[in-house]
Design an enzyme around this catalytic site. Structure first.
Site, PDB file in Angstrom:
ATOM      1  N   LYS A  13     -37.386 -34.576  14.363  1.00 16.88           N
ATOM      2  CA  LYS A  13     -38.458 -33.564  14.413  1.00 16.88           C
ATOM      3  C   LYS A  13     -39.026 -33.303  13.020  1.00 16.88           C
ATOM      4  O   LYS A  13     -40.236 -33.223  12.844  1.00 16.88           O
ATOM      5  CB  LYS A  13     -37.936 -32.227  14.984  1.00 16.88           C
ATOM      6  CG  LYS A  13     -37.413 -32.299  16.403  1.00 16.88           C
ATOM      7  CD  LYS A  13     -37.087 -30.906  16.964  1.00 16.88           C
ATOM      8  CE  LYS A  13     -35.968 -30.179  16.228  1.00 16.88           C
ATOM      9  NZ  LYS A  13     -34.650 -30.823  16.361  1.00 16.88           N
ATOM     10  N   ARG A  88     -35.544 -22.108  20.301  1.00 19.93           N
ATOM     11  CA  ARG A  88     -34.300 -22.816  20.574  1.00 19.93           C
ATOM     12  C   ARG A  88     -33.558 -22.234  21.770  1.00 19.93           C
ATOM     13  O   ARG A  88     -32.495 -22.729  22.134  1.00 19.93           O
ATOM     14  CB  ARG A  88     -33.408 -22.698  19.355  1.00 19.93           C
ATOM     15  CG  ARG A  88     -33.104 -24.054  18.705  1.00 19.93           C
ATOM     16  CD  ARG A  88     -32.223 -23.787  17.510  1.00 19.93           C
ATOM     17  NE  ARG A  88     -31.636 -24.961  16.954  1.00 19.93           N
ATOM     18  CZ  ARG A  88     -32.120 -25.622  15.913  1.00 19.93           C
ATOM     19  NH1 ARG A  88     -33.262 -25.276  15.369  1.00 19.93           N
ATOM     20  NH2 ARG A  88     -31.459 -26.651  15.432  1.00 19.93           N
ATOM     21  N   ARG A 127     -27.302 -40.172   7.906  1.00 21.46           N
ATOM     22  CA  ARG A 127     -27.977 -39.153   7.092  1.00 21.46           C
ATOM     23  C   ARG A 127     -26.957 -38.441   6.205  1.00 21.46           C
ATOM     24  O   ARG A 127     -27.198 -38.227   5.020  1.00 21.46           O
ATOM     25  CB  ARG A 127     -28.674 -38.140   8.008  1.00 21.46           C
ATOM     26  CG  ARG A 127     -29.428 -37.075   7.249  1.00 21.46           C
ATOM     27  CD  ARG A 127     -30.492 -36.430   8.125  1.00 21.46           C
ATOM     28  NE  ARG A 127     -29.996 -35.242   8.774  1.00 21.46           N
ATOM     29  CZ  ARG A 127     -30.698 -34.536   9.668  1.00 21.46           C
ATOM     30  NH1 ARG A 127     -31.889 -34.930  10.056  1.00 21.46           N
ATOM     31  NH2 ARG A 127     -30.192 -33.452  10.204  1.00 21.46           N
ATOM     32  N   ARG A 138     -25.587 -31.798   3.729  1.00 21.05           N
ATOM     33  CA  ARG A 138     -25.713 -30.534   4.438  1.00 21.05           C
ATOM     34  C   ARG A 138     -24.402 -30.255   5.138  1.00 21.05           C
ATOM     35  O   ARG A 138     -23.872 -31.105   5.828  1.00 21.05           O
ATOM     36  CB  ARG A 138     -26.834 -30.653   5.483  1.00 21.05           C
ATOM     37  CG  ARG A 138     -28.196 -30.420   4.888  1.00 21.05           C
ATOM     38  CD  ARG A 138     -29.276 -30.725   5.898  1.00 21.05           C
ATOM     39  NE  ARG A 138     -29.041 -30.046   7.182  1.00 21.05           N
ATOM     40  CZ  ARG A 138     -29.935 -30.071   8.164  1.00 21.05           C
ATOM     41  NH1 ARG A 138     -31.074 -30.713   8.020  1.00 21.05           N
ATOM     42  NH2 ARG A 138     -29.677 -29.459   9.295  1.00 21.05           N
ATOM     43  N   ARG A 149     -23.336 -28.843  17.770  1.00 22.12           N
ATOM     44  CA  ARG A 149     -24.769 -28.548  17.828  1.00 22.12           C
ATOM     45  C   ARG A 149     -25.415 -29.211  19.051  1.00 22.12           C
ATOM     46  O   ARG A 149     -26.317 -28.655  19.665  1.00 22.12           O
ATOM     47  CB  ARG A 149     -25.462 -29.000  16.542  1.00 22.12           C
ATOM     48  CG  ARG A 149     -24.966 -28.232  15.313  1.00 22.12           C
ATOM     49  CD  ARG A 149     -25.552 -28.799  14.046  1.00 22.12           C
ATOM     50  NE  ARG A 149     -26.921 -28.378  13.877  1.00 22.12           N
ATOM     51  CZ  ARG A 149     -27.884 -29.098  13.313  1.00 22.12           C
ATOM     52  NH1 ARG A 149     -27.625 -30.301  12.858  1.00 22.12           N
ATOM     53  NH2 ARG A 149     -29.078 -28.630  13.193  1.00 22.12           N
TER      54      ARG A 149
HETATM   55  P1  AMP Z   1     -32.260 -27.176  12.065  1.00 25.13           P
HETATM   56  O1  AMP Z   1     -32.513 -27.577  10.651  1.00 25.13           O
HETATM   57  O2  AMP Z   1     -33.506 -26.834  12.839  1.00 25.13           O
HETATM   58  O3  AMP Z   1     -31.415 -28.172  12.812  1.00 25.13           O
HETATM   59  O4  AMP Z   1     -31.429 -25.811  12.016  1.00 25.13           O
HETATM   60  C1  AMP Z   1     -30.182 -25.722  11.367  1.00 25.13           C
HETATM   61  C2  AMP Z   1     -29.383 -24.524  11.912  1.00 25.13           C
HETATM   62  O5  AMP Z   1     -30.106 -23.308  11.668  1.00 25.13           O
HETATM   63  C3  AMP Z   1     -29.148 -24.536  13.407  1.00 25.13           C
HETATM   64  O6  AMP Z   1     -28.026 -25.320  13.784  1.00 25.13           O
HETATM   65  C4  AMP Z   1     -28.924 -23.049  13.683  1.00 25.13           C
HETATM   66  O7  AMP Z   1     -27.649 -22.626  13.263  1.00 25.13           O
HETATM   67  C5  AMP Z   1     -29.929 -22.411  12.755  1.00 25.13           C
HETATM   68  N1  AMP Z   1     -31.247 -22.248  13.417  1.00 25.13           N
HETATM   69  C6  AMP Z   1     -32.413 -22.895  13.105  1.00 25.13           C
HETATM   70  N2  AMP Z   1     -33.404 -22.512  13.903  1.00 25.13           N
HETATM   71  C7  AMP Z   1     -32.884 -21.607  14.758  1.00 25.13           C
HETATM   72  C8  AMP Z   1     -33.423 -20.847  15.842  1.00 25.13           C
HETATM   73  N3  AMP Z   1     -34.707 -20.970  16.223  1.00 25.13           N
HETATM   74  N4  AMP Z   1     -32.579 -20.001  16.508  1.00 25.13           N
HETATM   75  C9  AMP Z   1     -31.293 -19.876  16.140  1.00 25.13           C
HETATM   76  N5  AMP Z   1     -30.714 -20.551  15.136  1.00 25.13           N
HETATM   77  C10 AMP Z   1     -31.498 -21.417  14.444  1.00 25.13           C
END
Ligand code: AMP
Length: 195
Positions: A13, A88, A127, A138, A149
């Site tokens: 994404k 999400r 990655r 990360r 996740r």
């Molecule tokens: P991402 O980089 O989008 O994969 O987000 C990394 C982490 O941030 C996720 O695994 C969640 O812990 C948190 N996170 C990001 N976006 C959201 C969201 N919209 N709602 C809840 N937690 C989020």
């Protein structure tokens, strides 16, 4: 143009969002990036986010909705935005609809990147090792956290898909194609290709 990119962690994404930013001059709103920024700043939000992210869990809906609502109000979003990592959960999707209606904005495209879990695990491993080699691994990129996740994705995020499908706005692309292949499928969907 306002777009949502949906798909499990590691589906690409972020990569596709960055390309759309360059191509269409709209901004990428990545809630993950916003939270990582908060972690780096050491704020109270960052401390909470660090624990939640390292456990592969989700932050509370209300908090995320407030963050995204404030972000959409910033002047750089006037031309449009790509939501990457939000919504999400179904409550986030419902709240997004309500806040867009209040702001008199509409969703132009909801695009799902379809990928399979086994491929994601191998992508995330590569990655993690590349970022590890560059000294910027990360904490949420290791295989155990990714498995968590992915299960959170299937339980809490995937139910968003029928929500948007019912409204007739959901379109899917094959996220297993290479980056250029995924990009051209997205362009075809959003009527791109003209610039
Ligand atoms: P991402 O980089 O989008 O994969 O987000 C990394 C982490 O941030 C996720 O695994 C969640 O812990 C948190 N996170 C990001 N976006 C959201 C969201 N919209 N709602 C809840 N937690 C989020």
């Amino acid at each position: 143009m306002n777009v949502i990119l949906l798909g499990p962690p590691g589906a690409g994404k972020g990569t596709q969002a960055q390309r759309l930013v360059e191509k269409y001059g709209i901004v990428q709103l990545s809630t993950g990036d916003i939270l990582r920024g908060a972690v780096a700043s050491g704020s109270a939000l960052g401390k909470q986010a660090k624990q939640v992210m390292e456990a592969g869990q989700l932050m509370p809906d209300d908090l995320m909705i407030e963050i995204i609502s404030d972000r959409i109000d910033q002047p750089d979003c006037a031309n449009g935005f790509i939501l990457d990592g939000f919504p999400r959960t179904v409550p986030q999707a419902e709240a997004l609809d309500a806040l867009l209606a209040r702001k008199r904005l509409k969703l132009d495209h909801v695009i799902e990147l379809k990928v399979d879990d086994a491929a994601l695990l191998s992508r995330i491993r590569s990655r993690a090792s590349q970022e590890g080699a560059a000294g910027k691994a990360r904490a949420d990129d290791n295989a155990d956290v990714l498995k968590k996740r992915l299960s959170v994705y299937h339980e809490q995020t995937a139910p968003i898909l029928p929500y948007y499908r019912r409204r007739g706005v959901l379109k899917a692309v094959d996220g297993m194609a290479d980056i250029g292949g995924v990009a051209s499928q997205i362009d075809a969907l959003i009527g791109g290709g003209e610039n």
